[in-house]
Scaffold this motif. Structure first.
Motif, short mmCIF file in Angstrom:
data_model
loop_
_atom_site.label_atom_id
_atom_site.label_comp_id
_atom_site.label_asym_id
_atom_site.label_seq_id
_atom_site.Cartn_x
_atom_site.Cartn_y
_atom_site.Cartn_z
N HIS A 1 31.11 47.28 43.45
CA HIS A 1 32.36 46.51 43.45
C HIS A 1 33.22 46.96 44.63
O HIS A 1 33.76 48.07 44.63
CB HIS A 1 33.13 46.73 42.15
CG HIS A 1 32.34 46.46 40.90
ND1 HIS A 1 32.27 45.21 40.32
CD2 HIS A 1 31.59 47.29 40.13
CE1 HIS A 1 31.52 45.27 39.24
NE2 HIS A 1 31.09 46.52 39.11
N PRO A 2 33.39 46.13 45.66
CA PRO A 2 34.26 46.50 46.78
C PRO A 2 35.73 46.25 46.46
O PRO A 2 36.07 45.26 45.81
CB PRO A 2 33.78 45.57 47.90
CG PRO A 2 33.25 44.37 47.20
CD PRO A 2 32.69 44.84 45.88
N ILE A 3 36.59 47.17 46.90
CA ILE A 3 38.03 47.00 46.71
C ILE A 3 38.76 47.30 48.01
O ILE A 3 38.21 47.92 48.93
CB ILE A 3 38.59 47.90 45.58
CG1 ILE A 3 38.44 49.37 45.96
CG2 ILE A 3 37.96 47.60 44.24
CD1 ILE A 3 39.22 50.32 45.05
N SER A 4 40.01 46.89 48.08
CA SER A 4 40.87 47.19 49.22
C SER A 4 41.21 48.68 49.23
O SER A 4 41.46 49.28 48.18
CB SER A 4 42.16 46.36 49.12
OG SER A 4 43.08 46.75 50.11
N THR A 5 41.21 49.27 50.43
CA THR A 5 41.53 50.69 50.54
C THR A 5 42.44 50.93 51.73
O THR A 5 42.38 50.22 52.73
CB THR A 5 40.27 51.55 50.72
OG1 THR A 5 39.60 51.16 51.93
CG2 THR A 5 39.33 51.39 49.55
#
Length: 357
Positions: free
Chosen positions: A57-61
């Motif tokens: 699951h990619p998320i904003s960082t």
């Protein structure tokens, strides 16, 4: 009976992923559902998406910088967005526990875990805690360390020294396969050069400028980093790779000596495999100084020689590598007294315990 669910997180560098890679197969084997929260384009995505049975699951960082940049003003909003994304993922997956290896991607995940009241376990490999882990510690239930001294920098009620978690597959390398992959022979010491997952321009230049002399004493396997392959340096006895994954165990099987940065995960892997090291830690100008402390610790214990980056030239590198060759057997004797404390099983037991609370 519903399967237990775990979410792993960590990224930014390969060092923030390798412990997770060592642990994930054990949870899959025990029937857990495994998810991973990482960044959109980080190295963790490349490393984790190849593992069957794990949903990424990619998320904003954001990026936790220690220098002034206009991007610093945007990063709090990126972290807020990532926290909201992680909050939704955790709410959907309903994990029993979250395990974090650190790196800036882990911060929003651990904040969201606290908000969702999901217990989180952090692993800190370096001698002193990294900035991301420092921020995340209040949101965790337990903080595990590789170096015993690291517990002095952490809340006593949360900290526990467990030793280094080393991937089992590194012990299964084939010398025959290593020689086939590289085309090298055992007539000289084989030197493995690594500059970290992204490579090191300074180490690459020093090695390549000294190739004519170094190849008299060594065969060289050079993991030079993405886009750093240099065709003009191709020659007998010098093998270049931009990055290796599955092949690393076979390359290590034929390696006699290592020249490397001083990231904790890598140097403990070399120690476990009894590979004498020349460590060139990142300078204070390029880091928070954790690699310098790691290298000093290993030098003090007799596991490695150290060459400071400020003193790195082609000539000093040649001298240091020849000295490492001379010290090889003394260092290997010292390394033979180091025994694994079954750290991986300790971590698994702690994660299981946290998941049941």
């Amino acid at each position: 009976m519903k399967k237990k669910q775990i979410i792993f997180t960590g990224g930014g560098t390969a060092g923030h992923v390798m412990v997770n890679i060592a642990l994930i197969p054990e949870f899959l084997k025990d029937g857990w559902r495994v998810d991973y929260i990482g960044s959109v384009n980080g190295i963790e995505k490349e490393l984790i998406t190849s593992i069957e049975g794990v949903t990424y699951h990619p998320i904003s960082t954001g990026k936790l910088r220690r220098y002034f940049s206009k991007e610093n003003f945007k990063d709090p909003f990126k972290v807020m967005k990532g926290t909201l994304q992680a909050y939704r993922i955790i709410g959907s997956k309903r994990p029993s526990v979250i395990f974090s290896k650190g790196g800036f991607v882990s911060v929003p995940v651990l904040i969201a875990a606290k908000l969702r009241k999901v217990p989180a376990v952090i692993h800190e490999s370096d001698y002193t805690p990294g900035l991301a882990n420092k921020i995340a510690i209040p949101f965790s239930k337990k903080v595990l360390t590789t170096f015993p001294e690291t517990v002095n920098y952490l809340p006593k009620e949360k900290a526990e020294a467990i030793g280094a978690v080393v991937r089992d597959e590194l012990f299964t390398g084939s010398r025959e396969q290593g020689y086939q992959l590289t085309g090298l022979k055992a007539d000289k010491n084989i030197l493995l050069v690594m500059g970290g997952s992204a490579g090191s321009q300074k180490i690459n230049e020093a090695v390549r400028n000294g190739l004519d002399t170094l190849l008299h004493s060594f065969h060289i396997i050079h993991i030079c980093g993405k886009n750093n392959y240099a065709k003009e340096y191709e020659r007998q006895g010098y093998v270049q790779y931009e990055y290796v994954s599955e092949e690393l165990k076979d390359l290590l099987a034929i390696t006699d000596l290592v020249c490397s940065r001083a990231g904790s995960n890598s140097i403990f892997e070399f120690l476990a495999l009894h590979k004498p090291m020349l460590l060139i830690p990142l300078s204070l100008q390029a880091s928070r100084g954790d690699q310098i402390v790691n290298a000093k610790s290993f030098s003090k214990q007799g596991y490695a020689n150290v060459l400071e980056e400020e003193n790195l030239t082609t000539e000093t590198l040649k001298q240091a590598l020849l000295q490492l060759k001379e010290d090889k057997f003394t260092i290997k004797d010292t390394m033979s007294t180091y025994h694994s404390k079954e750290a991986k099983q300790k971590v698994i037991d702690i994660i299981y315990a946290a998941s049941e609370q």
